[in-house]
Structures are given as C-alpha cells and as structure tokens.
Scaffold this active site. Structure first.
Site, short mmCIF file in Angstrom:
data_model
loop_
_atom_site.label_atom_id
_atom_site.label_comp_id
_atom_site.label_asym_id
_atom_site.label_seq_id
_atom_site.Cartn_x
_atom_site.Cartn_y
_atom_site.Cartn_z
CG ASP A 1 -5.33 2.18 -2.45
OD1 ASP A 1 -5.90 1.90 -3.53
OD2 ASP A 1 -4.13 2.48 -2.39
NE ARG B 1 1.15 3.49 5.92
CZ ARG B 1 0.15 3.46 5.05
NH1 ARG B 1 -0.37 2.31 4.63
NH2 ARG B 1 -0.32 4.59 4.55
N GLY C 1 -5.67 -4.60 -0.85
CA GLY C 1 -5.50 -4.03 -2.18
C GLY C 1 -6.34 -2.78 -2.43
CE LYS D 1 -6.48 0.95 -6.99
NZ LYS D 1 -5.24 1.27 -6.28
CE LYS E 1 1.81 7.39 2.60
NZ LYS E 1 1.61 5.95 2.79
#
Lengths: 334, 334
Positions: free
Chosen positions: B226, B112, B224, B230, B68
């Site tokens: 990733d 997902r 949130g 963050k 992906k």
C-alpha cells in the site's frame, strides 16, 4: 484521548500577541525544510454546494502534529447553520496514536489565518499604515482586523461588500468592538485607492481588485482564494508588485492568486517570489521603502494548523480543561 | 458529536456475512462513478519509522461519509504498543458537520480489508478451493482467513512467515479459533505450489512470490503493498495472470503491485486490467474456468472506509451505544 470543546477553546485561546510568534515559528520551520506537509486533500459534495478539506503538517521536533478537517457547505445558511465547520486532532509523533481532539468548529482556523495576515502586514506593509481597506464583510474580515491591530496602529477601516447590509452590520459591530472608525464604502476601487493596506477576504471567482488602482506604498493581503476557481486580484497586480510573497509557493501555484498568474503566463516559475517563512526567518527583509507595492497571497497551510493546535492544547492543559474518553485497546474476540 | 469506543465497535461490528454486501456495494458504486475519492494523504515521520495515512470517499446518496486517519509506527513494539492505530470520523453530506467519531484503533480497517479479500476470492478463486496459503502471520493473516471462510470451504491453511515463531503462534491460535488444520511451512515456494488460493499479507519491499511457482487454477490476493516501496509479487506474475483485478487501478498504479509492473514496463496503461467493482456490479464475470490464474491487487480504498463506518454507526445506534459530547456552537467574544 482528550476532547476540548469549542466553548473552552474560544474562551482560552485568544487572538493576541502570543499567537504571533507561534505562527511565525511555523512559517520559519516551513522555509527551513523542517516540515513535512502533503498537499491538501479535498472532497467536493457538489449536490450540497459543499467541500471538505483535510490539512496536515508534521513539524520536526514537535511531540504531536495536527490533522485538520474543515468543511464549507454554502447552503447551510438555509438551515440557519454556519457554512464552516470542522475539527482538529493531534497525533503523537512518537507512536502515531491520536492524543487529542479539538472540536473548534473552525475557530482555530480563523485565528491562525488572521495571524498569518498580521505577519504579512508586519513585514510588508508600511509601518505607518493607518487606513485599512477590507473587501468582504464575513468572519475573516473581522478576524483580520483584530489581528492587524496587534502589529499596526489602525486608525480607520474602509469596508466594501457586495451586500451593503452586511457591510453596515460589519461597520457597526467592529466599531463597537474595537473603537476604530469603520466606514462603509460602496465601491471596491475607492477602498483600494484610499487605503494604505488592503485585505481581501471574499470567495470571489473573478478579480475584485484591478491593477490600475494600485498606488505607491500599498500592501495587499489576499486571503480569499484557496481553490482553483477562486480569484480576487487581477493577475497584473502580481506582476506589478515590487515584492510578491506566498504562504507556500507550491500551494499558491495550485490554489491561490499565483495560480492564475502562472496559468495566464504573466508570471513563470522563474519569477521572483518569496515565501512568508523567508521573512519570518530573517533570510530576507520585507518592505524596503515607503514606495514599494507589496502583495501577499495566503491559501492557508497545514503547518499553521499544527502550530495553533499545539498552542491550544497547551493552553487547555494548563487550565485542566478537557474531557477524557476512555478507549483502552482491547484484544480481539472476533 | 457521538463517540464510539473500540470495545463497543469490536463487540458489535463483526466480520460476518452481513459485511460482504456492504463492501460489495461500495466497490460497485466506485465502478459506477458514484463515488468521489481523492488520492490518499500521507505523512511520513521518518525519525520514528512511522507513517500516517488519511483516506476518504463521498458516496452519492449517503447521509454521511468517512474520513479515516490510520497510522503505522513500526518502532512501537519497543514500547509494547501495536504499530497500527487510528480512528474514523463521519461527516454529514448535508451540512459538512462532523457527526460521529469511531475510536476503533484500526479494527474497522482490519474488517473492511479482510472483506475485500473475501470478495476477491468469491469472484476469482476456484469454487472448490480448499487449501489456502498465507504469507505473513500478523493481524491481517488472521482476518483474511476469517473472511475467506465466509465464501469458501477452507479445509487447510499453509502459513509461511520469516519468523517461524510467529508462524507457529499463528498456526496454534488459528487452529484453536477455527478448527481448521493449519500447517507451518518453512518456504514460500512450497506454500504457493501446494495452495489453491494464496493471500499475501506482508510489508515486504521485494517480491516474495516468483512467477515460476504459478500453477493452473491458482488465485492470489496480494494485500500487503500500500506504498510505493512495497512489493510482494514478481511483476511477471501480473503479466501471466489470465485476469488481473485491482481495487482501484489508479491507486494500485501508484501504490500496489501494479505500480512495479507499470514501472518496469511489463504492463502498460493499455493492458487489460479489471476493477473489483466491475465484478461486484456484474458488469464482468470473474473466473471463467478451472485453469485460469487470477490475481487481485488490493491497496485499500476510502470507499471501503465510508461503507464500514456507516455500517458500524448504524449497528451502534441500534444498540443505543456511544457517548455524546456536547459541543454547541457558541458566539465569538474574542
């Protein structure tokens, strides 16, 4: 999203003089820190003797960058399929939106890999190199010689392969294609001792060239190793080279010939190692005299992929080729 | 090579009960070491406030696996474009040959990701959870609630966003869509103190939930973070949780809430941390009583992508959807 087929890409993106400055620019930008290139992503599918690599690089100032997926499944021959497959996609550097898909089945990788070999030869081999030794008789063994002809006046090719049949087929086909004399040699040592320039193109897991075969003026390009367990050159060769060049030191230290030299301790992080981009950028000169022994370790870089994909994209657009796939963003009705 | 458009994927791959066992199986296989999942590949395009991630995972026994490519370009709103884009491709695990391209523009990732949130809630939140707090009012704030409804009888949603306008829009739209009461709350503290279950869906770079707001029985899913920079939860929250669950510990230790807790030393590699797959595989039970505080840290995994892509592929084939692109391998005439 526009899609280009292998057929169109093979027909119109040729391994010729035009490709050399394209790939040289890529290495120069890499050396000048104008490229963001993360480590290669790799998935092993051990059950099928397969592997899939993902390579990418963002080159500052370019409209798009490539993400390349390339696979090597070494049981495919049992199904009559080539082991290598894959594709490249181009992503906009302005919006992140995928723009184009190049269904090249590995063709553009063959081209950009061979061109890197030609660039190594241009800066590192003796200008009068005439006799070229090729270890391996697969696809890159062909592409490397085609690319080399762009920078050196190749008069003779000596080919060695573990499979004599494959070597004979190579010799017949390459002679017919290029008009160059191609001789099958049944031992690697004789190839190396008799050549001005040697290219190794095998998936070997142990050294196939010994340091004792080196001779003044020799240049070796080793492009076979691109994984931790692969190795084509005795580590001592890297030590004895008057100039050791990597496509990227970081990647070669992980996946190339350099990896084994560092692992065994014959070279260290303080050893003098040059990057190909330092030659293409003219920061450093390559070969300095007729006697030097030079070695170039190529593992294949994402920046080459971005460069060749952008080149191919432009060649395709010039010719109005490609198939548009409509994929308008639609609102959610979930 | 078959190509599926966003429109077809959105119409026929729905966020419904069917998706839950698909993603549960993915986590179970991950926990059972039946998955090869390399680290995420990431390219930053700083000039454009953009990033591109590549995720993948090979699940043993499956015909294909997904690669992906997903982008987040946070200046896109200036061009009237969504920040997130991307696609998935499916590669044969027998031959390495790309089989299908899912031009979903991030839709399957939304699904997902939300399903992982529902799975976390299924094993970790109180069964009688009725009031759900949502921090953030973007796309995942919507998908997470849609998914949660599949496993919990949600009676009320409390939403907080730094932009009151966005929160109001969220409330109006989600109320119309789901029939659930949705209330805009102007401080995060009140949301957390009043909710049975809290979902954080922001790109925050500093904690938005404080440990002092925790109360018995609360479950928090933080999806949130990733990326290294963050963070949505104070690290003390992870310490005070009676059960701390990660989608994968390795990835959360690099990119999730866990990363900050390890960095600051409040947790160590010896702390008790559970993986979501240990719950879905029934190796461990989740919540044990009504008083426990539970936290789930989600960073998004390649194995979810492979699972949803395979599911989508089968749904498309069942309906005879998709566009074939002819790309026969052709011999070289270079």
């Amino acid at each position: 999203m526009i899609i280009f087929t292998e057929q169109d890409l093979k027909q119109h993106v040729r391994l010729n003089q035009e490709a050399i400055p394209i790939i040289e620019e890529a290495f120069t930008k890499l050396a000048n820190n104008e490229v963001e290139m993360p480590p290669i992503m790799r998935v092993d599918v051990h059950d099928q003797n397969g592997e899939v690599d993902v390579k990418t690089a963002y080159v500052k100032g370019k409209d798009m960058f490539a993400i390349k997926v390339s696979s090597g499944f070494f049981n495919n021959f049992k199904l009559g399929l080539p082991s290598g497959n894959g594709l490249m996609m181009l992503i906009s550097t302005q919006t992140g939106i995928p723009q184009a898909l190049l269904l090249d089945n590995g063709y553009l990788t063959e081209v950009r890999t061979a061109v890197a070999g030609a660039i190594a030869a241009k800066y590192l081999s003796r200008e009068d190199s005439e006799t070229v030794g090729v270890l391996g008789a697969g696809s890159q063994a062909r592409f490397q010689v085609r690319a080399l002809k762009l920078v050196r006046d190749v008069k003779k090719v000596l080919v060695y392969s573990r499979s004599t049949d494959r070597a004979k087929k190579y010799a017949a086909e390459m002679k017919a294609e290029t008009g160059i004399e191609v001789e099958v040699i049944d031992c690697a040592e004789q190839v190396v001792r008799s050549s001005d320039l040697v290219i190794t193109t095998t998936p070997s897991k142990e050294p196939i060239i010994k340091a004792e075969w080196l001779h003044p003026g020799l240049h070796i390009t080793a492009m076979g190793s691109d994984a931790e367990h692969k190795q084509e050159l005795e580590t001592e060769i890297l030590v004895r080279a008057d100039m050791l060049v990597c496509d990227t030191i970081k990647q070669c230290a992980r996946l190339g010939e350099l990896h084994h030299a560092l692992d065994s301790g014959v070279l260290t992080n303080d050893s003098t190692i040059v990057e190909l981009g330092q030659l293409t950028s003219k920061e450093l000169t390559g070969r300095e005299n007729e006697e030097q022994i030079t070695v170039c370790d190529l593992t294949g870089t994402g920046v080459q992929d971005t460069a060749i994909a952008l080149f191919a994209y432009n060649e395709m657009l010039k010719r109005n080729l490609g198939q548009q796939v409509e994929n308008k963003t639609v609102s959610l009705k979930n």
